[in-house]
Design a protein around this motif. Structure first.
Motif, short mmCIF file in Angstrom:
data_model
loop_
_atom_site.label_atom_id
_atom_site.label_comp_id
_atom_site.label_asym_id
_atom_site.label_seq_id
_atom_site.Cartn_x
_atom_site.Cartn_y
_atom_site.Cartn_z
N THR A 124 57.73 31.85 85.77
CA THR A 124 56.34 31.48 85.18
C THR A 124 56.07 32.43 83.90
OG1 THR A 124 55.20 33.20 86.22
CG2 THR A 124 55.06 31.34 87.28
N VAL A 125 56.70 33.32 83.82
CA VAL A 125 56.56 34.27 82.09
C VAL A 125 57.20 33.14 81.28
CG1 VAL A 125 57.61 35.57 80.75
CG2 VAL A 125 56.59 36.48 83.55
N LYS A 126 58.33 32.53 81.61
CA LYS A 126 59.43 31.61 80.49
C LYS A 126 58.69 30.54 79.93
CE LYS A 126 63.87 30.76 82.47
NZ LYS A 126 64.56 30.29 83.21
N GLN A 127 57.66 30.35 81.00
CA GLN A 127 56.56 28.64 79.99
C GLN A 127 55.40 29.16 80.11
OE1 GLN A 127 58.28 25.97 80.32
NE2 GLN A 127 60.10 27.18 81.58
N SER A 128 55.87 30.14 80.19
CA SER A 128 53.76 30.59 79.02
C SER A 128 53.48 30.54 77.95
CB SER A 128 53.18 31.47 79.98
OG SER A 128 53.90 33.13 79.56
N TYR A 129 54.65 30.40 76.95
CA TYR A 129 54.57 30.84 75.56
C TYR A 129 55.12 29.23 75.34
CZ TYR A 129 54.66 35.55 76.78
OH TYR A 129 53.77 36.62 77.54
N ASP A 130 54.72 28.74 74.08
CA ASP A 130 54.80 28.22 72.98
C ASP A 130 56.06 28.02 72.34
OD1 ASP A 130 54.53 25.47 71.39
OD2 ASP A 130 52.31 26.21 70.97
#
Length: 519
Positions: free
Chosen positions: A268-274
């Motif tokens: 969830t953290v890895k996919q939460s940034y653009d």
């Protein structure tokens, strides 16, 4: 080019930013401050070939100090900010420095180091950024009260970095001054432009301490070209992703241990940034396990560019992501210097055979105050090595095997620990690993794996019963049995530098004390 050119063309353009605080330095400010500091150094009597030592943490003034040296013909020696006072004093004495610039957080250590020097009377300039005391002038006040250095007085300086020193006293890596105009910049900038497309629109994130060769060289290279540098004060996996999004990072540089730590983040953290602006992720400093690199490319896309080269800059290889996918595990082909693989007798080896890596027609260097070490790094033809071992395939792609000093000879068989470490790092419970040779009466030495365990947030993973056997079995399922560790130790932390370099000598010393070590 150099900061003066960019200050004239676009004075308000951002030269560098501190990632955590957002502090900004424009090219106008970088040019002015570095020029005024250069004048201050010249006025104190420093001339071409004199030495400036910088002992600072990553901060807003670091790069302007570097540019002051590089535009006034000086040798710049960055010093590891984690060293103790006696270690700092050794480097200050060895490079015969006439100036020391530190920061307030390191001021007590810097002052103690000066008190321990044999040649402290030679130090003419002592400045501290962020505060003063203990015989050091205030850096900002001194710079702001000095006029600029005239362009006619400028000439190109050079870096003189020191080796880590874990296999003896650190050695200064000295390259000859060119006597060139300061506007020429360091040679690394041409390679950066050619291989990574770095230009004036580049926003480059530097994730490691600036006292290391690659972070400092690349930051200087980006500013030579006219891009913007984002300086990370301290590496943190999630903060790095946040900075890519916040600053629109286009280019970055990493070491493999950083990849491992980022891959361990929750999905969830890895996919939460653009990360859409991120086009080029460069990595080096240590060989990257192929499985880790593949996982990073699955996440970030095929944007990982790898290179191989040492602080000596005696040669350089590069491999873009597309080539790596068809030459898995390679560090690429030579783009500076010509590679030769030699055996211990100095004979050239054919493709596919492992030996010591030498470069011909690369950069020239010497080990400061150590002619014997300098001579050992050269062949009769003048080819140079930094002690790494590897082989080339018939297409000229280089594959690193290990450091020669790290090779283990067990029962007369050569074993390269890197291959074993690449397998063990993929074990689901292992966070970090080192494989070394330890004493054995029958075989001389045998392999031992020393591992740290993964964390779940702030909670450390508890070692399950039988973990040692599980780790050994994991390696035996994937490697020839003679390459597998005979024992496993679990520790809280491995001795690594902030750039991920593993200090194996410190580990070996624990096990070889009282034995006749080969090291």
């Amino acid at each position: 080019m150099y900061p003066g050119d960019h200050a004239s063309a676009d004075p308000d353009k951002v030269a560098h930013i501190m990632a955590a605080t957002g502090q900004v330095v424009t090219y106008r400010e970088l040019d002015r401050r570095s020029s005024c500091l250069a004048k201050l150094l010249r006025r104190a009597g420093l001339s071409e070939g004199s030495h400036l030592a910088v002992f600072m943490d990553n901060n807003i003034h670091y790069l302007e100090v570097c540019w002051a040296a590089l535009r006034s013909g000086l040798y710049l020696t960055p010093i590891n900010s984690h060293l103790k006072a006696a270690e700092v004093a050794y480097i200050l004495d060895d490079c015969n420095t006439e100036s020391v610039i530190t920061s307030t957080t390191l001021l007590p250590t810097a002052a103690e180091a000066l008190s321990l020097m044999h040649n402290s009377n030679k130090v003419k300039i002592k400045l501290s950024a962020g505060g003063t005391g203990e015989g050091f002038q205030d850096y900002e006040e001194a710079v702001d009260s000095t006029e600029r250095l005239e362009q006619s007085e400028e000439s190109l300086g050079e870096l003189m970095l020191y080796s880590s020193g874990v296999t003896g006293k650190p050695k200064g890596i000295k390259r000859p001054l060119k006597g060139a105009p300061a506007t020429e910049g360091l040679a690394i900038s041409a390679l950066m432009r050619a291989h990574y497309g770095i230009d004036t629109d580049t926003i480059y994130m530097s994730t490691a301490p600036l006292y290391h060769a690659a972070p400092l060289g690349f930051c200087i290279g980006v500013q030579t070209i006219g891009g913007t540098v984002v300086i990370v004060e301290h590496f943190d996996p999630e903060d790095s992703l946040r900075s890519i999004e916040r600053y629109g990072i286009t280019h970055s540089q990493w070491v493999p241990t950083m990849f491992v730590r980022m891959l361990r983040l929750p999905e969830t953290v890895k996919q939460s940034y653009d990360l859409s602006t991120h086009k080029v992720a460069i990595h080096a400093a240590a060989p990257c396990p192929p499985e880790i690199k593949e996982q990073m490319m699955e996440w970030w896309g095929p944007i990982l560019y790898e290179y191989y080269g040492g602080s000596e800059f005696n040669g350089f290889t590069n491999i873009p992501p597309g080539e790596w996918l068809t030459h898995r595990g390679s560090v690429g082909r030579a783009s500076f210097g010509e590679i030769h693989i030699l055996d211990d007798e100095g004979n050239e080896l054919p493709a596919g055979e492992t030996g010591t890596i030498y470069f011909a027609d690369g950069g020239q260097f010497e080990y400061h105050n150590d002619p014997e070490q300098t001579a050992r790094s050269r062949t009769r033809q003048g080819w140079t090595t930094i002690g790494d071992v590897g082989y080339m395939n018939d297409e000229g792609y280089l594959y690193l095997t290990d450091r020669k000093a790290d090779m283990v000879i067990s029962g007369g068989v050569n074993i390269y620990p890197k291959e074993v470490e690449d397998v063990l790092i993929m074990h689901p419970l292992i966070d970090d690993v080192a494989v070394i040779g330890v004493p054995d009466e029958e075989r001389g030495e045998v392999l031992k794996a020393i591992v740290t365990l993964r964390h779940d947030g702030d909670t450390k993973t508890t070692a399950p019963p039988g973990l040692e056997k599980q780790v050994i079995d994991w390696s035996r399922d994937r490697l020839s049995h003679y390459k597998c560790p005979r024992s496993v130790d679990i520790v809280d932390e491995l001795p690594r530098s902030p750039t991920g370099k593993l200090y194996k000598r410190l580990l070996r010393d624990r096990y070889w004390q009282g034995h006749n070590s080969k090291i």
